[in-house]
Design an enzyme around this catalytic site. Structure first.
Site, PDB file in Angstrom:
ATOM      1  N   SER A  21       0.779  -1.246   0.000  1.00  0.00           N
ATOM      2  CA  SER A  21       0.000   0.000   0.000  1.00  0.00           C
ATOM      3  C   SER A  21       0.807   1.292   0.000  1.00  0.00           C
ATOM      4  O   SER A  21       0.241   2.363  -0.233  1.00  0.00           O
ATOM      5  CB  SER A  21      -0.961   0.006   1.186  1.00  0.00           C
ATOM      6  OG  SER A  21      -1.935  -0.995   1.037  1.00  0.00           O
ATOM      7  N   THR A  22       2.107   1.246   0.259  1.00  0.00           N
ATOM      8  CA  THR A  22       2.884   2.483   0.124  1.00  0.00           C
ATOM      9  C   THR A  22       2.864   2.970  -1.321  1.00  0.00           C
ATOM     10  O   THR A  22       3.062   4.155  -1.590  1.00  0.00           O
ATOM     11  CB  THR A  22       4.342   2.280   0.595  1.00  0.00           C
ATOM     12  OG1 THR A  22       4.909   1.158  -0.086  1.00  0.00           O
ATOM     13  CG2 THR A  22       4.407   2.061   2.099  1.00  0.00           C
TER      14      THR A  22
END
Length: 582
Positions: A284-285
Site C-alpha cells: 500500500s505504500t
C-alpha cells in the site's frame, strides 16, 4: 778414493731427493690450506651478498599469496584515503601494523617452529599453521596484526625464517553499523564491496571521501530496527533517512549485517544490502504514487468517490480490501482506509498509459544510480495487461528496491521536484531542478499522508510537535510456487516531516514480522514499521536539535478540510442506508 767419492755423491743426491720431496709436500699442503681459506672466504662473501642484497630484493619482489575473499591480509599501501561521515567521524582508515611472514626455506627444524607458533598463536587453526610452516611457497602471511607480546615471543623463539614487516591494514571503527554502506577491501587494498569499491580509484590516490551519512542517525536507525526485529521475531529489517531537499542519505541500515573487520566470517545473507539489492512488492505504500498520478492527470476534487462496496473482479482475479468499508469512498477515505478496491478503481480511471508514465517519471521502473552504487532492476510486468494496472495501483505485481521508493516519495513530498538520492555529502543545495509533478499535486498528497497518521493506519508513527505524514504498506510475500503467503508479510512505513514543509524522509521495512501480545497478534505495518519510524523521528529531533511546531494552525489546515469531506461522506451514506432499509 774414487769409489769413496762416488759413495759420497750418492749420499748427497739421496739427501737432496728427500729434501725436495719434503719441500714439495710442504708446498702442496700450503696450497691446499690457502685454497681452502679462499673457498671459505668466498662462501662467506656470497652469504653476506645473499643476505644483504639478493634475499631482500626477492622478498620485496615476490608476490605474496593472493588472498581469497575469506582471508584477511594487510594492505601494503599507506596512502589509501579515509572514509568519514558528514561530521568527520572515521568509517574506514588505514593504520600501521606489524605483520608476521614465514619463509619456510630458512626454517631448519619445522616441527619445532610449528609447535612454537601454535604456542604463540593458540587461537589459530593448527592445520593452517602447519600448512604454512611446511609449505613449499615463500613469504607466507602468518598474522596480519601482531601484539607487542606476540612480537616478543617471536623474537625469543629465534627462527630466521620468521620475518616482521610494517604494513598498513584497513580498519572499520564503526564495525557493523556502516558495513553495507562502506563495504570492505581485499588483501591487495582494492575495494570489493560498498563505497570502498565505488570510490576505489579516488581512495587509492590518497583522497578522502566524505559521506552524507550522519553516524548518530545511523546508530539511531540501527537500534530501532534491531529492537523491532527482536520484538516481532522478524527475518530482516531495513531503514533509510534522507534529506528531501538535497537528496543526501543520512542513514542506510540493512539487517542482518556483519563486521567488515572480519568479513570472512559473514554469510551471504548478512552481506546482502536490502536497500540497494532487494526488490519487493511494497503493497500500500505504492498508493502514494497511484494517487499522485490521479491528481496529476485528472486534477479531481477531493470529494471524487469510487464504489468499494464489493470486491473488484478482473478476469480470474478478485481484488479485496483488508478492512472492507463496503461502501462508496472518497479519495481521502480510500487513502486513509488503504482500500485496495478504491486504489484499483483509481488506476482504472487514469488508465494504463498515464499510470505507467508517472511511475516511470518517479523512477520505479528502472535502476537508479546512487553515487555510483546501482540498485537492482525493478520487476515490472511484461507484458503489461489491464489487470496489472489495477494491482500496480496498490503495490502488487510490481517489485522495487527501498531506494526506488525513497526517491519516488521524496520527489512527491519535495514539491514535485525530483529528489536524487546521494551517499556523498553535498556542499550546497543543487541548483538544477527537474519538475516531475505539480506543486499542487505535492500539497494534496502531503495532506493525505498526514491524514493517514492523524486518523488512519499510521497513528503509531506520530510524534507530537513534528507532524509526521506517511503511508503504511503491508504486502503478502510471493512463494516459490508463485502464490501469495498470508503468513509471510512485508510491512513498511514511509513518512516525511514536518508535513507542511517536509525536510526529512524516513522509511522502515520489516521482513516477515510475527505478531506479539503488544500488537494484539497483528504483524501489519501500523503495528511494526510505524512505531519504528516514530522512534527514529524522536531520535532525530533530539540529535539534530529540531524545534517543535507549537502552532497547530498549519496542521489543522492540512487535515481539516479532508476531515470535513470524510464526515460528510459517512453521514450521507448512513442516511442513504437508513432510507434503503425503510
Amino acid at each position: 778414493m774414487s769409489s769413496f767419492v762416488r759413495h759420497i755423491h750418492r749420499k748427497v743426491h739421496t739427501l737432496q731427493g728427500e729434501r725436495q720431496t719434503a719441500l714439495d709436500l710442504a708446498r702442496g699442503r700450503s696450497a691446499f690450506i690457502l685454497t681452502s681459506f679462499l673457498l671459505l672466504y668466498a662462501l662467506v662473501a656470497l652469504r653476506v651478498l645473499e643476505l644483504t642484497y639478493i634475499r631482500p630484493y626477492f622478498l620485496k619482489q615476490e608476490t605474496p599469496i593472493t588472498a581469497s575473499i575469506d582471508e584477511v591480509k594487510p594492505i601494503s599501501k599507506e596512502t589509501r584515503g579515509k572514509i568519514t561521515d558528514r561530521e568527520g567521524n572515521i568509517l574506514a582508515s588505514n593504520v600501521a601494523v606489524t605483520a608476521l611472514y614465514i619463509d619456510p626455506v630458512f626454517i631448519q627444524n619445522k616441527d619445532d617452529a610449528y609447535k612454537d607458533l601454535k604456542r604463540i598463536f593458540p587461537s589459530e587453526s593448527a592445520e593452517t599453521l602447519r600448512n604454512r610452516v611446511f609449505s613449499g611457497k615463500r613469504n607466507i602471511l602468518v598474522r596480519a596484526d601482531l601484539t607487542p607480546q606476540e612480537q616478543e615471543a617471536i623474537l625469543q623463539a629465534g627462527y630466521p625464517g620468521l620475518i616482521f614487516r610494517k604494513e598498513y591494514m584497513r580498519i572499520y571503527p564503526q564495525g557493523e553499523q556502516t558495513a553495507h554502506l562502506v563495504g570492505f577491501v581485499g588483501s591487495d587494498g582494492k575495494g570489493l564491496e560498498g563505497l570502498e569499491r565505488i570510490f576505489d580509484k579516488q581512495l587509492n590516490k590518497g583522497e578522502d571521501v566524505t559521506l552524507a551519512v550522519d553516524l548518530r542517525l545511523q546508530y539511531a536507525m540501527h537500534k530501532a530496527l534491531a529492537a523491532k526485529m527482536k520484538d516481532f521475531t522478524a527475518k530482516a529489517a531495513s531503514g533509510i533517512i534522507m534529506d528531501i531537499k538535497t537528496g543526501e542519505i543520512l542513514s542506510s541500515v540493512s539487517l542482518p549485517d556483519y563486521d567488515p573487520n572480519t568479513f570472512s566470517d559473514a554469510k551471504p545473507h548478512q552481506r546482502f544490502d536490502t536497500n540497494i539489492n532487494g526488490v519487493y512488492e511494497m503493497g500500500s505504500t505504492f498508493k502514494i504514487l497511484s494517487t499522485a498520478a490521479l491528481f496529476e492527470s485528472k486534477d479531481p476534487d477531493m470529494t471524487l468517490s469510487y464504489d468499494a462496496t464489493k470486491p473488484l473482479v478482473s478476469g480470474r482475479f478478485k481484488i479485496h480490501d483488508y478492512h472492507a468499508e463496503k461502501r462508496v469512498l472518497t479519495i481521502p477515505e480510500i487513502f486513509m482506509h488503504s482500500s485496495n478496491i478504491g486504489s484499483a478503481l483509481i488506476g482504472q480511471d487514469i488508465g494504463t498509459d498515464t499510470l505507467k508514465t508517472v511511475y516511470r517519471d518517479l523512477g520505479v521502473f528502472d535502476r537508479i544510480n546512487v553515487s555510483g552504487m546501482t540498485t537492482a532492476q525493478p520487476l515490472v510486468p511484461k507484458p503489461w495487461r489491464s489487470v496489472n494496472t489495477l494491482t500496480a495501483s496498490y503495490g502488487h505485481g510490481i517489485a522495487v528496491t527501498p531506494m526506488n521508493m525513497v526517491q519516488a516519495v521524496g520527489t512527491i513530498a519535495n514539491g514535485g521536484v525530483k529528489t536524487t538520492p546521494t551517499f556523498i555529502k553535498t556542499t550546497e543545495q543543487k541548483l538544477r531542478q527537474t519538475r516531475i509533478l505539480s506543486e499542487k499535486t505535492s500539497k494534496q498528497m502531503l495532506q493525505l499522508m498526514r491524514l493517514v497518521v492523524t486518523n488512519g493506519t499510521g497513528g503509531n508513527a506520530e510524534v507530537a510537535g513534528y507532524s509526521v505524514a506517511g503511508k503504511t504498506g503491508t504486502a503478502e510475500k510471493i512463494s516459490a510456487s508463485g502464490g501469495y503467503q498470508k503468513d509471510k508479510l512485508l510491512s513498511s512505513f514511509i513518512g516525511v516531516f514536518p508535513a507542511y514543509d517536509p525536510q526529512y524522509l524516513v522509511m522502515v521495512m520489516i521482513d516477515e514480522p510475527k505478531g506479539n501480545k503488544k500488537s494484539y497478534g497483528y504483524a501489519t505495518a501500523g503495528w511494526t514499521a510505524a512505531p519504528a519510524v516514530k522512534e527514529v523521528v524522536q531520535s532525530m529531533a533530539a540529535i539534530l536539535g529540531l524545534p517543535k511546531n507549537t502552532d497547530l494552525t498549519k496542521d489543522t489546515q492540512m487535515v481539516g478540510r479532508l476531515q470535513e469531506i470524510i464526515d460528510q461522506s459517512e453521514t450521507s451514506q448512513k442516511g442513504s442506508a437508513k432510507l434503503a432499509s425503510n
